[in-house]
Design a protein around this motif. Structure first.
Motif, PDB file in Angstrom:
ATOM      1  N   THR A  82     -11.620   6.512   4.865  1.00 41.08           N
ATOM      2  CA  THR A  82     -12.403   5.696   4.017  1.00 41.08           C
ATOM      3  C   THR A  82     -11.381   4.788   3.241  1.00 41.08           C
ATOM      4  O   THR A  82     -10.291   5.168   2.771  1.00 41.08           O
ATOM      5  CB  THR A  82     -12.978   6.708   2.922  1.00 41.08           C
ATOM      6  N   ASP A  83     -11.864   3.708   2.444  1.00 38.80           N
ATOM      7  CA  ASP A  83     -11.370   2.522   1.640  1.00 38.80           C
ATOM      8  C   ASP A  83     -10.847   3.288   0.410  1.00 38.80           C
ATOM      9  O   ASP A  83     -10.076   3.315  -0.285  1.00 38.80           O
ATOM     10  CB  ASP A  83     -12.030   1.349   1.458  1.00 38.80           C
ATOM     11  N   LEU A  88      -6.272   4.908  -3.193  1.00 38.63           N
ATOM     12  CA  LEU A  88      -5.539   5.928  -3.830  1.00 38.63           C
ATOM     13  C   LEU A  88      -4.020   5.989  -3.083  1.00 38.63           C
ATOM     14  O   LEU A  88      -3.144   6.321  -3.846  1.00 38.63           O
ATOM     15  CB  LEU A  88      -6.404   7.188  -3.984  1.00 38.63           C
ATOM     16  N   THR A  89      -4.478   6.281  -1.834  1.00 37.35           N
ATOM     17  CA  THR A  89      -3.106   6.458  -0.866  1.00 37.35           C
ATOM     18  C   THR A  89      -1.952   5.518  -1.399  1.00 37.35           C
ATOM     19  O   THR A  89      -0.837   5.633  -1.604  1.00 37.35           O
ATOM     20  CB  THR A  89      -3.327   6.262   0.571  1.00 37.35           C
ATOM     21  N   SER A  90      -2.305   4.096  -1.478  1.00 36.49           N
ATOM     22  CA  SER A  90      -1.424   2.982  -1.627  1.00 36.49           C
ATOM     23  C   SER A  90      -0.796   3.307  -3.268  1.00 36.49           C
ATOM     24  O   SER A  90       0.392   3.191  -3.360  1.00 36.49           O
ATOM     25  CB  SER A  90      -2.090   1.693  -1.668  1.00 36.49           C
ATOM     26  N   MET A 170      -7.949  -5.548  -0.221  1.00 40.09           N
ATOM     27  CA  MET A 170      -6.689  -5.807   0.841  1.00 40.09           C
ATOM     28  C   MET A 170      -5.439  -6.574   0.247  1.00 40.09           C
ATOM     29  O   MET A 170      -4.607  -6.155   0.537  1.00 40.09           O
ATOM     30  CB  MET A 170      -7.158  -6.490   2.116  1.00 40.09           C
ATOM     31  N   GLN A 171      -5.982  -7.714  -0.387  1.00 36.80           N
ATOM     32  CA  GLN A 171      -4.705  -8.428  -1.169  1.00 36.80           C
ATOM     33  C   GLN A 171      -4.054  -7.663  -2.143  1.00 36.80           C
ATOM     34  O   GLN A 171      -2.851  -7.478  -2.178  1.00 36.80           O
ATOM     35  CB  GLN A 171      -5.389  -9.574  -1.686  1.00 36.80           C
ATOM     36  N   GLU A 172      -5.022  -6.650  -2.918  1.00 44.12           N
ATOM     37  CA  GLU A 172      -4.121  -5.685  -3.805  1.00 44.12           C
ATOM     38  C   GLU A 172      -3.295  -4.894  -3.176  1.00 44.12           C
ATOM     39  O   GLU A 172      -2.096  -4.713  -3.467  1.00 44.12           O
ATOM     40  CB  GLU A 172      -5.210  -5.130  -4.697  1.00 44.12           C
ATOM     41  N   ARG A 173      -3.738  -4.232  -2.181  1.00 37.90           N
ATOM     42  CA  ARG A 173      -3.211  -3.049  -1.538  1.00 37.90           C
ATOM     43  C   ARG A 173      -1.845  -3.782  -0.718  1.00 37.90           C
ATOM     44  O   ARG A 173      -0.566  -3.258  -1.026  1.00 37.90           O
ATOM     45  CB  ARG A 173      -4.141  -2.405  -0.356  1.00 37.90           C
ATOM     46  N   ASP A 174      -1.932  -4.760  -0.152  1.00 37.20           N
ATOM     47  CA  ASP A 174      -0.776  -5.613   0.433  1.00 37.20           C
ATOM     48  C   ASP A 174       0.275  -5.694  -0.481  1.00 37.20           C
ATOM     49  O   ASP A 174       1.754  -5.600  -0.246  1.00 37.20           O
ATOM     50  CB  ASP A 174      -1.131  -6.959   1.140  1.00 37.20           C
ATOM     51  N   LYS A 175      -0.248  -6.469  -1.514  1.00 37.09           N
ATOM     52  CA  LYS A 175       0.720  -6.610  -2.594  1.00 37.09           C
ATOM     53  C   LYS A 175       1.651  -5.504  -3.331  1.00 37.09           C
ATOM     54  O   LYS A 175       2.845  -5.255  -3.147  1.00 37.09           O
ATOM     55  CB  LYS A 175       0.290  -7.386  -3.732  1.00 37.09           C
ATOM     56  N   ARG A 176       0.903  -4.256  -3.504  1.00 37.11           N
ATOM     57  CA  ARG A 176       1.494  -3.071  -3.816  1.00 37.11           C
ATOM     58  C   ARG A 176       2.333  -2.592  -2.758  1.00 37.11           C
ATOM     59  O   ARG A 176       3.706  -2.019  -3.083  1.00 37.11           O
ATOM     60  CB  ARG A 176       0.376  -1.885  -4.125  1.00 37.11           C
ATOM     61  N   ASP A 177       2.010  -2.422  -1.709  1.00 34.41           N
ATOM     62  CA  ASP A 177       2.945  -2.018  -0.592  1.00 34.41           C
ATOM     63  C   ASP A 177       4.150  -2.594  -0.141  1.00 34.41           C
ATOM     64  O   ASP A 177       4.915  -2.226   0.134  1.00 34.41           O
ATOM     65  CB  ASP A 177       1.984  -1.863   1.072  1.00 34.41           C
ATOM     66  N   ALA A 178       4.029  -4.270  -0.380  1.00 30.06           N
ATOM     67  CA  ALA A 178       5.291  -4.981   0.047  1.00 30.06           C
ATOM     68  C   ALA A 178       6.023  -5.257  -1.151  1.00 30.06           C
ATOM     69  O   ALA A 178       7.174  -5.494  -0.874  1.00 30.06           O
ATOM     70  CB  ALA A 178       4.602  -6.283   0.351  1.00 30.06           C
TER      71      ALA A 178
END
Ligand code: DC
Length: 219
Positions: A82-83, A88-90, A170-178
């Motif tokens: 789930t999203d 939370l995972t990110s 998705m933009q927030e998650r990508d930013k945090r992961d990268a």
């Protein structure tokens, strides 16, 4: 050929890396690990147990317990996908101790699997977990394409989601992961990069099989 082959697949969410990993593992008879699901298992268990995202000590303790009783079948739980769990995972995947604990599980899987080879997909497989992988792939697509795919997927499961909300998350998650300090999402210098924005999963598979055939003929 006796050598065990390790294939590292990295990339952002909804890039198609999971589908590719699973299909490839089936085709080649290799073992497969979705390492995102491993991080998700911690976040999902935190939600179940009511552990706060700021309680780092409890999260580390939980990750240690999960490692000690880990079984790969735990990663097949659809509730991990789930999203809410993804977001939370990110956040918890920036904790260095959590990454270290999960590194052991992933390295062990890659180096001691019983099949002809292992495929792992995630964010730092080619750079940190398996820097010596035989084949490294970085699967990507534009954020808009990935958000449209995710929205369609959610709507097909009768989960209401707007494209705009999915895109923003998705933009927030990508930013945090990268941009995290430790093990950020990035292609390894020797990764083969595939943009899946305009090609379907069969074409991705064709390209990847060509890369693998070429690489393995030289091993
Ligand atoms: O691939 P996924 O969407 O299931 O991953 C969920 C989150 O887990 C992702 O936002 C970042 C984190 N993750 C990570 O930090 N390292 C990995 N190898 C895999 C996932």
């Amino acid at each position: 050929m006796d050598k065990k082959i390790i294939i590292a697949i990295d990339g952002p969410s909804a890039s198609g890396k999971g589908t590719l990993g699973r299909n490839l593992a089936k085709k080649l008879g290799y073992d497969y690990m979705d390492t995102g699901a491993l991080y998700r298992l911690i976040a999902k268990t935190m939600i179940d147990k009511g552990i706060d995202e700021k309680d780092t000590d409890k999260i580390i303790e939980l990750a240690t317990n999960i490692k000690n009783s880990f079984n790969i079948s735990q990663l097949s739980n659809p509730e991990l996908k789930t999203d809410t769990v993804g977001i939370l995972t990110s956040k918890i995947s920036v904790i260095p101790e959590v990454r270290n604990i999960l590194t052991d599980i992933q390295s062990n899987f890659a180096n001691h699997n019983t099949a002809k080879g292992a495929i792992l997909d995630g964010r730092d497989i080619g750079t940190v977990i398996c820097p010596h992988a035989d084949i490294k792939l970085f699967i990507t697509a534009t954020t808009e394409t990935r958000a449209a795919r995710r929205t369609k997927e959610l709507n097909e499961k009768n989960i209401s989601a707007s494209y705009e909300d999915v895109l923003k998350e998705m933009q927030e998650r990508d930013k945090r992961d990268a941009n995290r300090d430790i093990s950020p999402m990035k292609p390894a210098h020797d990764a083969y990069i595939i943009n899946t924005s305009y090609i379907d999963e069969n074409e991705v598979m064709k390209k990847v099989l060509a890369v693998i055939g070429n690489k393995l003929s030289k091993i």
